[in-house]
Scaffold this motif. Structure first.
Motif, PDB file in Angstrom:
ATOM      1  N   UNK A   1       2.219  -0.149   3.844  1.00 26.82           N
ATOM      2  CA  UNK A   1       1.932  -1.463   4.426  1.00 26.82           C
ATOM      3  C   UNK A   1       2.355  -2.496   3.398  1.00 26.82           C
ATOM      4  N   UNK A   2       3.136  -3.472   3.859  1.00 29.74           N
ATOM      5  CA  UNK A   2       3.616  -4.517   2.940  1.00 29.74           C
ATOM      6  C   UNK A   2       2.885  -5.825   3.252  1.00 29.74           C
ATOM      7  N   UNK A   3       2.198  -6.358   2.240  1.00 30.35           N
ATOM      8  CA  UNK A   3       1.451  -7.609   2.406  1.00 30.35           C
ATOM      9  C   UNK A   3       2.294  -8.738   1.829  1.00 30.35           C
TER      10      UNK A   3
ATOM     11  N   UNK B   1       1.921  -6.041  -6.578  1.00 32.86           N
ATOM     12  CA  UNK B   1       0.993  -4.946  -6.883  1.00 32.86           C
ATOM     13  C   UNK B   1       1.266  -3.776  -5.938  1.00 32.86           C
ATOM     14  N   UNK B   2       1.233  -2.575  -6.475  1.00 36.51           N
ATOM     15  CA  UNK B   2       1.372  -1.377  -5.641  1.00 36.51           C
ATOM     16  C   UNK B   2       0.043  -0.632  -5.682  1.00 36.51           C
ATOM     17  N   UNK B   3      -0.589  -0.550  -4.498  1.00 37.60           N
ATOM     18  CA  UNK B   3      -1.938   0.024  -4.437  1.00 37.60           C
ATOM     19  C   UNK B   3      -1.880   1.517  -4.148  1.00 37.60           C
TER      20      UNK B   3
ATOM     21  N   UNK C   1       0.862  -1.189   0.000  1.00 36.83           N
ATOM     22  CA  UNK C   1       0.000   0.000   0.000  1.00 36.83           C
ATOM     23  C   UNK C   1       0.893   1.232   0.000  1.00 36.83           C
ATOM     24  N   UNK C   2       0.786   2.025  -1.071  1.00 35.73           N
ATOM     25  CA  UNK C   2       1.595   3.243  -1.186  1.00 35.73           C
ATOM     26  C   UNK C   2       0.655   4.421  -0.921  1.00 35.73           C
TER      27      UNK C   2
ATOM     28  N   UNK D   1      -8.168   0.344   2.608  1.00 34.40           N
ATOM     29  CA  UNK D   1      -7.975   0.844   1.237  1.00 34.40           C
ATOM     30  C   UNK D   1      -7.316  -0.212   0.361  1.00 34.40           C
ATOM     31  N   UNK D   2      -6.116  -0.712   0.765  1.00 36.27           N
ATOM     32  CA  UNK D   2      -5.450  -1.688  -0.107  1.00 36.27           C
ATOM     33  C   UNK D   2      -6.175  -3.028  -0.217  1.00 36.27           C
TER      34      UNK D   2
END
Ligand SMILES: Cc1cc2nc3c(=O)[nH]c(=O)nc-3n(C[C@H](O)[C@H](O)[C@H](O)COP(=O)(O)OP(=O)(O)OC[C@H]3O[C@@H](n4cnc5c(N)ncnc54)[C@H](O)[C@@H]3O)c2cc1C
Length: 662
Positions: free
Chosen positions: A250-252, A492-494, A242-243, A342-343
């Motif tokens: 936040x890194x998933x 993916x970068x959200x 999540x950018x 959000x992400x």
């Protein structure tokens, strides 16, 4: 040249890559056409390679013999094991028993259909046309108007309409069972939504799908030995980052523990909530997985869901509510803030379903699937999956013909007799699998079109106005996110900061407006795959999952605005990115509709709503891929179990056909 220009001019220069209507198709066709020809000239052996297990003589629970027949006939001979232990009984194909049409009884169509499936194999198989001695995996398209000499001499057992990944998978399974199969693809290259092309010269971008997750939850790649045909899947871990515009990250990761630790860096309370959400989501995914792998019948669904609800002993009513509701309210209940809402919502939207969709909570629960199975990139791009399928099809003796759009499927007396291409070539056949949009296939191409209750149900299926729009950006750098860590560009970068933004975007797109702000996600696969861009350069794939198929003012006028707003969004989160842009290519829903033959630019062919999923896709009557028309089967993203790159509709349709007639 472009690199030496000032930044604002570079951007403009890049925009020259943006296609006008039809231009993208022209350029792409040229590229694929030449590649197809190269492959053809290189030539492929008629039959080579065997699938794992064949040497041992076991497949699908049956014993297979590779006898002394010519290689191209070997797979047509099979031995069944006598359950009483009496040894193998070899049998070749039975002789023809088909009656002339004039002698057939005037039964109602649906009874003929059932009977055809119930009558023993020996009674329904017509004489086999001789198999072709020479095949190639790919044939170049013929010049328009040139008659195809093969049309006069050969009759494929089965024609597959559409050379997307599902059509190719279906053809591979048929060819593997010894069926003489011909795939007809409209474009000059196969792949549909699984293609990769140099939309900016020197940079290879996926035209649609990037993450091949669902197919990697099945055993299809192993069954078809796609690794042996050159396919390599690379994991994207973290699968999502999540950018946020305010600088929070936040890194998933594949690991739930690592993800929770990443969330805790910003907010420990949110981290605990995410873990609780995953504790709930993992069993949900386990329960629905068989349905999404195409292994659950409609009858099993209530029982399985009941068992799932019952397994949450403390809160069965809440669980039922969670499952039936939309992911908008689910995420607001389970996650405290937009830091993760959000992400997670952006990831759910990536599955082409809106936050307010009843039963759409499934797509937010699906977040757990990425922790369980990971997210996967085909090395070389999505096209590599298709290339491997084409190689496998060739090795099994199947045939693919490109540049051959099908205009009509003839079924004059309730059974398929031929397909006719747009060039007017008539190809007689006794069975057809359609691997395109099912409405187009059965209500448009089929002659006469599907009628009655089954046809009416299909006509009532839905696709909304919300689809995806893409901007491909070639750059000499990755987006320089402040505070980025190694690995942040792997998945993916959200860019979705707030769930509310996504809700508003969906409503706007459904009404034909361009959302503001634009929900976006990025993939930068060149960060993990050096084959996609020149050294030191990158492919930045930017997608809006809530784009209107039909937009106010039309896409021709709105396309430049889309590009400007997409680039501005990246620049806001990655200051300095625009200075490195080498080229831009916009790929909007109108272009997808005309190129891919996707009505409404819809890559899933139909909405992924709960009543159009699994055994209900496209309708309950067609959920087993059989149709009331003899010899006609339906596959593709709009059929059971779902859209996306899952390959399951292809395998299921082939198995239905084989169970009925071979
Ligand atoms: C921007 C975007 C991103 C996506 N990202 C992902 C992702 O990351 N992961 C994922 O799983 N999915 C993703 N998808 C969805 C995925 O691409 C599609 O759902 C999938 O490709 C459908 O595959 P298919 O084989 O069923 O059909 P298609 O890919 O639609 O293939 C059908 C084929 O039939 C051909 N055809 C059509 N009509 C005829 C005719 N009359 N005669 C002959 N041939 C015909 C077409 O040319 C095409 O080649 C994405 C889609 C988009 C648009």
């Amino acid at each position: 040249m472009v690199g030496r220009q000032p930044a604002h001019l570079r951007q403009r220069a890049g925009r020259r890559h943006e296609p006008g209507p039809g231009q993208a198709l022209g350029r792409y066709v040229g590229l694929r056409g030449s590649r197809v020809r190269q492959r053809h000239q290189r030539g492929r052996p008629a039959v080579h390679g065997r699938l794992p297990g064949e040497r041992e003589g076991l497949r699908d629970g049956q014993r297979w013999a590779l006898g002394v027949q010519p290689a191209h006939r070997q797979l047509a001979v099979r031995r069944s094991v006598d359950p009483a232990g009496g040894g193998d009984r070899s049998r070749s194909r039975p002789p023809a028993h088909r009656q002339p049409a004039a002698l057939r009884s005037p039964e109602p169509r649906h009874r003929r259909w059932r009977r055809q499936r119930l009558v023993p194999e020996a009674a329904v198989l017509p004489a086999r046309a001789p198999r072709r001695a020479h095949r190639s995996a790919l044939r170049p398209s013929r010049p328009i108007g040139t008659p195809d000499p093969r049309a006069l001499t050969t009759t494929p057992d089965v024609v597959v309409v559409g050379g997307g990944h599902n059509g190719l998978v279906a053809a591979c399974y048929l060819a593997r069972a010894g069926v003489d199969v011909l795939v007809l693809e409209a474009l000059d290259g196969p792949g549909g939504g699984s293609r990769t092309a140099e939309t900016v010269p020197g940079y290879r971008f996926d035209l649609h799908s990037v993450a091949h997750n669902m197919i990697n939850m099945t055993d299809i790649p192993a069954e078809l030995d796609l690794a042996g045909a050159g396919l390599v899947y690379q994991e994207m871990d973290p699968f999502s980052v999540a950018v946020h515009a305010d600088g929070r990250r936040v890194r998933f990761y594949r690991s739930i523990d690592a993800t929770v630790a990443s969330i805790a860096e910003a907010d420990p309370v949110e981290a605990a909530a995410y873990r609780a959400f995953m504790d709930k989501a993992v069993p949900v995914v386990r329960t629905i997985l068989p349905a999404l792998r195409g292994q659950m019948s409609a009858r099993e669904i209530p029982e399985r869901l009941g068992a799932l609800v019952g397994s949450f002993r403390h809160r069965p009513a809440e669980t039922a509510r969670d499952l039936l509701g939309p992911y908008d309210s689910l995420l607001r209940r389970w996650l405290p803030s937009d830091l993760t809402r959000g992400p997670v919502a952006a990831f759910a939207a990536h599955a082409a379903s809106g936050p307010g969709l009843p039963g759409g909570s499934l797509y937010a629960f699906w977040q757990a699937a990425y922790h369980m199975f990971g997210q996967w990139h085909a090395r070389g791009g999505a096209q590599s999956l298709v290339d491997a399928l084409v190689t496998r099809l060739g090795s099994l003796g199947g045939e693919l013909r490109c540049g051959a759009p099908v205009a009509r499927i003839e079924a004059p007396n309730g059974a398929v007799t031929a397909v006719v291409t747009e060039e007017g070539e008539r190809i007689p056949t006794r069975a057809v699998i359609t691997a395109i949009d099912p409405k187009t296939a059965l209500l448009g191409l089929l002659d006469p079109p599907l009628g009655g209750r089954v046809g009416a149900d299909l006509a009532a299926t839905r696709r909304g106005n919300v689809v995806q729009a893409l901007v491909h950006v070639a750059a000499d750098r990755l987006p320089p996110y402040p505070g980025a860590r190694p690995g942040d560009w792997n998945g993916l970068q959200s860019y979705v900061d707030h769930l509310d933004d996504l809700v508003a975007a969906w409503a706007a797109a459904e009404a034909g407006r361009l959302p503001d702000p634009l929900p976006l996600y990025a993939f930068t696969t060149s960060a993990i795959d050096s084959s996609l861009a020149p050294p030191g350069h990158h492919t930045v794939y930017l997608a809006c999952p809530a784009a209107p198929a039909t937009v106010e003012g039309g896409w021709d006028t709105r396309r430049p605005e889309l590009v400007d707003r997409v680039l501005a969004t990246v620049e806001e989160r990655a200051p300095g990115f625009s200075a490195g842009i080498q080229g831009v290519h916009a790929w909007t829903p109108d272009l997808m509709e005309s190129t891919e033959r996707w009505p409404g630019g819809h890559p899933m062919h139909l909405d992924l709503a709960l009543d159009q999923l699994g055994p209900f896709r496209p309708t309950k009557a067609l959920g087993r891929h059989r149709t009331p028309v003899g010899g006609l089967y339906v596959s593709g993203a709009g059929t059971n179990p779902s859209g996306g790159i899952s390959a399951s509709p292809g395998r299921r349709a082939a198995k239905a056909l084989l169970a009925d007639r071979w």
